[in-house]
Enzyme design. Sequence first.
Site, PDB file in Angstrom:
ATOM      1  N   LYS A  25      -0.925   0.479 -11.335  1.00 15.73           N
ATOM      2  CA  LYS A  25      -1.247  -0.371 -12.478  1.00 15.73           C
ATOM      3  C   LYS A  25      -1.915  -1.688 -12.115  1.00 15.73           C
ATOM      4  O   LYS A  25      -1.536  -2.343 -11.157  1.00 15.73           O
ATOM      5  CB  LYS A  25       0.033  -0.655 -13.267  1.00 15.73           C
ATOM      6  CG  LYS A  25       0.625   0.615 -13.873  1.00 15.73           C
ATOM      7  CD  LYS A  25       1.615   0.304 -14.958  1.00 15.73           C
ATOM      8  CE  LYS A  25       2.864  -0.287 -14.369  1.00 15.73           C
ATOM      9  NZ  LYS A  25       3.917  -0.620 -15.264  1.00 15.73           N
TER      10      LYS A  25
ATOM     11  N   ARG B 221      13.571   0.985   7.759  1.00 14.29           N
ATOM     12  CA  ARG B 221      14.015  -0.400   7.580  1.00 14.29           C
ATOM     13  C   ARG B 221      15.133  -0.763   8.558  1.00 14.29           C
ATOM     14  O   ARG B 221      15.213  -1.915   8.994  1.00 14.29           O
ATOM     15  CB  ARG B 221      14.471  -0.628   6.144  1.00 14.29           C
ATOM     16  CG  ARG B 221      13.287  -0.738   5.211  1.00 14.29           C
ATOM     17  CD  ARG B 221      13.697  -1.042   3.801  1.00 14.29           C
ATOM     18  NE  ARG B 221      12.546  -1.541   3.052  1.00 14.29           N
ATOM     19  CZ  ARG B 221      12.408  -1.412   1.746  1.00 14.29           C
ATOM     20  NH1 ARG B 221      13.339  -0.801   1.026  1.00 14.29           N
ATOM     21  NH2 ARG B 221      11.351  -1.891   1.148  1.00 14.29           N
TER      22      ARG B 221
ATOM     23  N   GLY C 172       7.023  -6.262  -2.322  1.00 17.86           N
ATOM     24  CA  GLY C 172       7.000  -7.419  -3.225  1.00 17.86           C
ATOM     25  C   GLY C 172       6.682  -8.707  -2.488  1.00 17.86           C
ATOM     26  O   GLY C 172       5.871  -9.519  -2.948  1.00 17.86           O
TER      27      GLY C 172
ATOM     28  N   GLY D  11       4.979  -0.591  -0.415  1.00 21.11           N
ATOM     29  CA  GLY D  11       5.852   0.489   0.018  1.00 21.11           C
ATOM     30  C   GLY D  11       5.157   1.836   0.038  1.00 21.11           C
ATOM     31  O   GLY D  11       5.246   2.591   1.014  1.00 21.11           O
TER      32      GLY D  11
HETATM   33  P1  ADP Z   1       2.329   0.175  -3.339  1.00 18.74           P
HETATM   34  O1  ADP Z   1       3.774   0.582  -3.323  1.00 18.74           O
HETATM   35  O2  ADP Z   1       1.627   0.512  -2.055  1.00 18.74           O
HETATM   36  O3  ADP Z   1       2.151  -1.267  -3.740  1.00 18.74           O
HETATM   37  P2  ADP Z   1       1.960   1.130  -6.038  1.00 18.74           P
HETATM   38  O4  ADP Z   1       3.439   1.231  -6.197  1.00 18.74           O
HETATM   39  O5  ADP Z   1       1.251   0.073  -6.783  1.00 18.74           O
HETATM   40  O6  ADP Z   1       1.582   1.038  -4.469  1.00 18.74           O
HETATM   41  O7  ADP Z   1       1.285   2.503  -6.484  1.00 18.74           O
HETATM   42  C1  ADP Z   1       1.553   3.705  -5.840  1.00 18.74           C
HETATM   43  C2  ADP Z   1       1.403   4.871  -6.778  1.00 18.74           C
HETATM   44  O8  ADP Z   1       0.153   4.854  -7.454  1.00 18.74           O
HETATM   45  C3  ADP Z   1       1.467   6.181  -6.053  1.00 18.74           C
HETATM   46  O9  ADP Z   1       2.663   6.843  -6.390  1.00 18.74           O
HETATM   47  C4  ADP Z   1       0.224   6.944  -6.542  1.00 18.74           C
HETATM   48  O10 ADP Z   1       0.495   8.302  -6.858  1.00 18.74           O
HETATM   49  C5  ADP Z   1      -0.153   6.170  -7.790  1.00 18.74           C
HETATM   50  N1  ADP Z   1      -1.579   6.343  -8.113  1.00 18.74           N
HETATM   51  C6  ADP Z   1      -2.648   6.089  -7.328  1.00 18.74           C
HETATM   52  N2  ADP Z   1      -3.791   6.426  -7.931  1.00 18.74           N
HETATM   53  C7  ADP Z   1      -3.456   6.932  -9.137  1.00 18.74           C
HETATM   54  C8  ADP Z   1      -4.210   7.480 -10.230  1.00 18.74           C
HETATM   55  N3  ADP Z   1      -5.537   7.560 -10.186  1.00 18.74           N
HETATM   56  N4  ADP Z   1      -3.517   7.888 -11.311  1.00 18.74           N
HETATM   57  C9  ADP Z   1      -2.180   7.806 -11.353  1.00 18.74           C
HETATM   58  N5  ADP Z   1      -1.415   7.310 -10.359  1.00 18.74           N
HETATM   59  C10 ADP Z   1      -2.039   6.863  -9.265  1.00 18.74           C
HETATM   60 MG    MG Z   2       5.120   1.105  -4.961  1.00 16.77          MG
END
Ligand code: ADP
Ligand code: MG
Length: 396
Positions: free
Chosen positions: A200, A35, A377, A353
């Site tokens: 989620k 960053r 976000g 992220g």
């Molecule tokens: P981003 O930061 O790219 O928006 P998120 O914060 O929504 O992504 O999600 C990232 C997390 O989701 C990672 O830490 C990953 O381990 C978790 N994840 C991905 N697939 C699964 C799964 N099948 N079960 C549990 N956790 C998961």
């Molecule tokens: Mg995340």
Amino acid sequence: MKTIESLGDLRGKRVLVRSDFNVPLDGDRITDDGRIRAALPTLKHLVDAGAKVIVMAHLGRPKGEVKPEFSLAPVAKRLGELLDAPVKLAKDVVGESAKETVASLQDGEVALLENIRFDPRETSKDDAEREALAKELAELADAYVSDGFGVVHRKQASVYDIAKLLPSAAGYLVFKEIDSLSKVTGDPERPYAVVLGGSKVSDKLGVIANLLTKADMLLIGGGMAYTFLAAKGYGVGKSLLEEDQIPTVKGYLEEAEKNGVEIVLPVDVIAADRFAADATAIVVDADAIPEDQMGLDIGPKSQELFSQKILSAKTVAWNGPMGVFEFDAFAGGTRAVARALSEGNAFSVVGGGDSAAAVRQLGFDEETFSHISTGGGASLELLEGKTLPGIAVLED
Ligand code: ADP
Ligand code: MG
């Protein structure tokens, strides 16, 4: 959106810059300075233009209190190394030290105000409180540059209110982010595929709802896929499941069908009996996940399917890992998606992220993606079709 050039000759002018320096720390060691590096084009430009540069940023969640563990001191040091010139750190946000530090600046020098979130007014919901802080900040400067993309979706004093008080412009980082992201949110070249994953569904409901009228294909992996599989009536064993979201997801599936949006779900998954790096991984069909197993990645057939869909698209937006990429055994899905984006010819944008971290951790060349967003976000809210306060205020 107004650019730095619109501010005219900046020699000798005091320019207040909002950057995003919310870096991960281990004690006072910065573990990823991405960053800070992302802020350099704007800061170097201002230094070269002979401005007196005053940077404001936040670190962590000090919740309006002065907490030494959230001091920007490590950032000031690292920024000084990267700029190859010392960065003066004020001991406060808008107090005596900030005023003295700013007054001592020579043309082309850089100062950093202490963590802006040490002042409770920064994030206040009360407009008058935020405006009062913005006014004190405005007194320190002649112009404002908004360059903290990670915070432009926040209606905060250093992001939003300040821009109403000084001649204002978007910095290079914010400009590049908006330019790239508007190519996927505006009028994308079709077919337009969106790959969503992460933990989620409930985090990304707004994005899914908006994309059901915009995208041609929606590829769903990661933890959220299991709520979709459950909505189709499949058992998902011990996989991540948000039962309360099943009705909403059923609604999405129907709407997608109506709108002609293709929803692509995993056809197989890599599962394990526990959430651990050394768990035994098995491959099972998506409609046959055993009760005692949890899906931790999309399976090989799904990796192939997702890759082909991505390679058939002209525009691809990706947010959220396909599996628990932090564990080697469950990184294959995320790797396959990253590879398809990186090797394909589509305009490709990565937001989120963890997704951006995965791209780096898995060793992909960042240059082979059209754009990797620095703001999770903010990029999500753009994909949701929202107007971001920190951007709208630069357009007035
Ligand atoms: P981003 O930061 O790219 O928006 P998120 O914060 O929504 O992504 O999600 C990232 C997390 O989701 C990672 O830490 C990953 O381990 C978790 N994840 C991905 N697939 C699964 C799964 N099948 N079960 C549990 N956790 C998961
Ligand atoms: Mg995340």
